[in-house]
Structures are given as C-alpha cells and as structure tokens.
Design an enzyme around this catalytic site. Sequence first.
Site, PDB file in Angstrom:
ATOM      1  CE1 TYR A 187      53.059  86.344  16.508  1.00 18.74           C
ATOM      2  CE2 TYR A 187      52.798  83.989  16.859  1.00 18.74           C
ATOM      3  CZ  TYR A 187      53.608  85.085  16.668  1.00 18.74           C
ATOM      4  OH  TYR A 187      54.978  84.929  16.614  1.00 18.74           O
ATOM      5  CE  LYS A 231      54.709  85.734  13.194  1.00 18.97           C
ATOM      6  NZ  LYS A 231      55.874  86.436  12.618  1.00 18.97           N
TER       7      LYS A 231
HETATM    8  N1  LIG Z   1      59.357  85.640  20.824  1.00 24.45           N
HETATM    9  C1  LIG Z   1      58.745  84.519  20.448  1.00 24.45           C
HETATM   10  O1  LIG Z   1      58.377  83.683  21.267  1.00 24.45           O
HETATM   11  C2  LIG Z   1      58.527  84.222  18.987  1.00 24.45           C
HETATM   12  C3  LIG Z   1      58.207  82.900  18.600  1.00 24.45           C
HETATM   13  C4  LIG Z   1      58.048  82.620  17.247  1.00 24.45           C
HETATM   14  C5  LIG Z   1      58.174  83.627  16.316  1.00 24.45           C
HETATM   15  N2  LIG Z   1      58.470  84.892  16.729  1.00 24.45           N
HETATM   16  C6  LIG Z   1      58.586  85.933  15.722  1.00 24.45           C
HETATM   17  O2  LIG Z   1      59.908  86.438  15.730  1.00 24.45           O
HETATM   18  C7  LIG Z   1      59.888  87.787  15.247  1.00 24.45           C
HETATM   19  C8  LIG Z   1      60.696  88.658  16.197  1.00 24.45           C
HETATM   20  O3  LIG Z   1      60.046  88.670  17.454  1.00 24.45           O
HETATM   21  P1  LIG Z   1      60.804  89.019  18.825  1.00 24.45           P
HETATM   22  O4  LIG Z   1      60.542  87.910  19.740  1.00 24.45           O
HETATM   23  O5  LIG Z   1      62.188  89.461  18.556  1.00 24.45           O
HETATM   24  O6  LIG Z   1      59.885  90.226  19.311  1.00 24.45           O
HETATM   25  P2  LIG Z   1      60.298  91.690  19.797  1.00 24.45           P
HETATM   26  O7  LIG Z   1      59.022  92.278  20.320  1.00 24.45           O
HETATM   27  O8  LIG Z   1      61.502  91.650  20.668  1.00 24.45           O
HETATM   28  O9  LIG Z   1      60.710  92.389  18.413  1.00 24.45           O
HETATM   29  C9  LIG Z   1      59.781  92.717  17.400  1.00 24.45           C
HETATM   30  C10 LIG Z   1      60.238  94.000  16.753  1.00 24.45           C
HETATM   31  O10 LIG Z   1      59.305  94.341  15.714  1.00 24.45           O
HETATM   32  C11 LIG Z   1      59.186  95.744  15.720  1.00 24.45           C
HETATM   33  N3  LIG Z   1      57.951  96.201  15.089  1.00 24.45           N
HETATM   34  C12 LIG Z   1      56.684  96.110  15.559  1.00 24.45           C
HETATM   35  N4  LIG Z   1      55.838  96.738  14.735  1.00 24.45           N
HETATM   36  C13 LIG Z   1      56.584  97.224  13.715  1.00 24.45           C
HETATM   37  C14 LIG Z   1      56.276  97.977  12.566  1.00 24.45           C
HETATM   38  N5  LIG Z   1      55.011  98.372  12.289  1.00 24.45           N
HETATM   39  N6  LIG Z   1      57.274  98.309  11.720  1.00 24.45           N
HETATM   40  C15 LIG Z   1      58.554  97.949  11.994  1.00 24.45           C
HETATM   41  N7  LIG Z   1      58.915  97.233  13.078  1.00 24.45           N
HETATM   42  C16 LIG Z   1      57.928  96.882  13.927  1.00 24.45           C
HETATM   43  C17 LIG Z   1      59.205  96.118  17.197  1.00 24.45           C
HETATM   44  O11 LIG Z   1      59.496  97.502  17.396  1.00 24.45           O
HETATM   45  C18 LIG Z   1      60.249  95.185  17.746  1.00 24.45           C
HETATM   46  O12 LIG Z   1      61.545  95.775  17.792  1.00 24.45           O
HETATM   47  C19 LIG Z   1      58.418  88.184  15.128  1.00 24.45           C
HETATM   48  O13 LIG Z   1      58.016  88.070  13.777  1.00 24.45           O
HETATM   49  C20 LIG Z   1      57.711  87.145  15.968  1.00 24.45           C
HETATM   50  O14 LIG Z   1      56.369  86.956  15.589  1.00 24.45           O
HETATM   51  C21 LIG Z   1      58.656  85.222  18.037  1.00 24.45           C
END
Ligand SMILES: NC(=O)c1ccc[n+]([C@@H]2O[C@H](COP(=O)([O-])OP(=O)(O)OC[C@H]3O[C@@H](n4cnc5c(N)ncnc54)[C@H](O)[C@@H]3O)[C@@H](O)[C@H]2O)c1
Length: 242
Positions: free
Chosen positions: A142, A146
Amino acid sequence: MSFRGKVAVVTGAAGGVGSVIVESLRAEGAVVLAADLIAPEGDQNHSLVVDVTQSASCESLIDTVMDRFGRLDILVNNAGVIHVGEAVDTSDTQWRHVLSVNLDGAFYMSRAAIPHLIETRGVIVNIGSDFSFVGGDSLVAYCASKGGMLQMTKAMALDHAAQGVRINIVCPTVIDTPMVDELARQLGNTPGDQRRIYDATVPDGRMISPDEVSDAVLYLAGDRARHVTGTSLVIDGGVTAR
Ligand SMILES: NC(=O)c1ccc[n+]([C@@H]2O[C@H](COP(=O)([O-])OP(=O)(O)OC[C@H]3O[C@@H](n4cnc5c(N)ncnc54)[C@H](O)[C@@H]3O)[C@@H](O)[C@H]2O)c1
C-alpha cells in the site's frame, strides 16, 4: 463553488469515499459518471462498470463519457485496495493487486483522460494517503502504491501544466469507511476496536470523515485552485506533522 456544465468521472464510486465525492460534485451541479467494479447505484446513464487494472477498461470508460456527454473536465482517481503484510507476508498476487488497482489504475485512467482534459483545461485529483509520505507498519504494498501515486502526480502535473491541465493529490489519514472494516478483518480486530485504535493515532483525536476528503477534492477540482498543480493536500489531523 459551482461545477455547473462540468463533466466528471469518479472511480471507486461505490465505496465509502467515492460515493460521497460523487454526491458532492453532483450537489454543485456537475454531471458525474460514477464507475466501480460493480456499477454504483443510480441511473444507468450515470453509472458504469470499470476495472481500473485493465487499460482497455479505462479507455472504454473515457470513450463512454465522451459519447454520452461530449466532454470531460474532472477525473478523480479514487479506486483503491489495501493489503496488510510485511514483504514476507505479501505474495506476488497480493503485491500486484495493490499496485495494479492503486497505481496502474490511476495511470491508465489519467492516460486515457488527458487528451480530453487538454480540450477543457480540466483537472485530475488523485486520492493518495498519509502513506504517500510516511511508512506504515505491515503496509509495504500500500505504501509503495501511494508513494508512487504522489510522484506520478508531480511528474504528470509538470508534463501538462502548460496545456492548462492541473493534477493534484489529496492525502488523507485513515478515513472511517468500509476500508476500516476490511483492515479490522485482516488484522483480526473487531470493527469497533479498530476504530478506537485509529482514532487514538490521530493528534486531533479522530479519523477523517469522507466528506472532509470530498471537500478537499472539490477545492482542488475548482477554480479557487486555478494556480494549484503538482501539489498534495494532506488532511490528517496532524499525523505527518510528527
Ligand atoms: N479508508 C481509509 O482509511 C483511507 C485512508 C487514506 C486513503 N484512502 C484511499 O481512499 C480511496 C477510497 O477508499 P475507501 O476508504 O472509500 O475504500 P472502499 O473500499 O470503501 O472503496 C474503494 C472502492 O474501490 C473499488 N475498486 C477496487 N478495485 C477496483 C478496480 N479494480 N476497479 C475499479 N474499482 C475498484 C471498490 O469496489 C470500492 O468500491 C482509496 O484510494 C484509498 O486507498 C482510504
């Protein structure tokens, strides 16, 4: 801030953060195509299946936007996955999966979108992480993905600045979404315990909420950020200030 007349694509749009970004952009007047592995809820004209790990799928998504709406102003590369593991706990498949979704996906989507964004002097907003900057325990894939996304943002921003395309990255600390439940599952904790652990890691005392991420996305996507490109907007309650 109005996005009336603008057309946006958001990947990972069915997820905790993506769904809020979609709603926020729509509330400000944008036409948004919401894309995910399973088509997000909503009318079929504004929701689509994409697998961002496949360049052909990304190109087809952008072609569909152009066919349906005739322009593209905003791309939000939000799709992402996480794997908990040190190097020795990370298989080839797990490593490739995280890098494919988080880094290849943002690259393929951006490459397909840029020619159209040049036409509209549009924007790309990537969703990075505080792990774009600092290492995290047992998050080697991860963090690599990132960190790569941060550098990709800067390089692409330079390449397209003179063409009027702005490219930035939002870097949140842990956000209260289903990804936290997935981390709890991988770490063997209850979702409630996982949330208490994460709240305690943030200097201001709590995780980020999805709307705090979407506020940052809308700022970077909008005219108030008209001279902002190649930069990162960190939203982390002070985590990376340590
Ligand atoms: N949740 C956290 O703590 C956090 C912190 C920092 C950054 N982020 C980033 O925020 C973004 C959103 O994360 P989230 O928390 O909403 O997670 P989430 O798991 O709720 O949503 C992620 C979405 O990405 C989709 N996805 C996965 N593989 C895919 C693919 N091959 N093609 C298309 N879509 C795909 C999933 O189906 C899901 O709907 C991500 O990039 C994550 O790395 C999350």
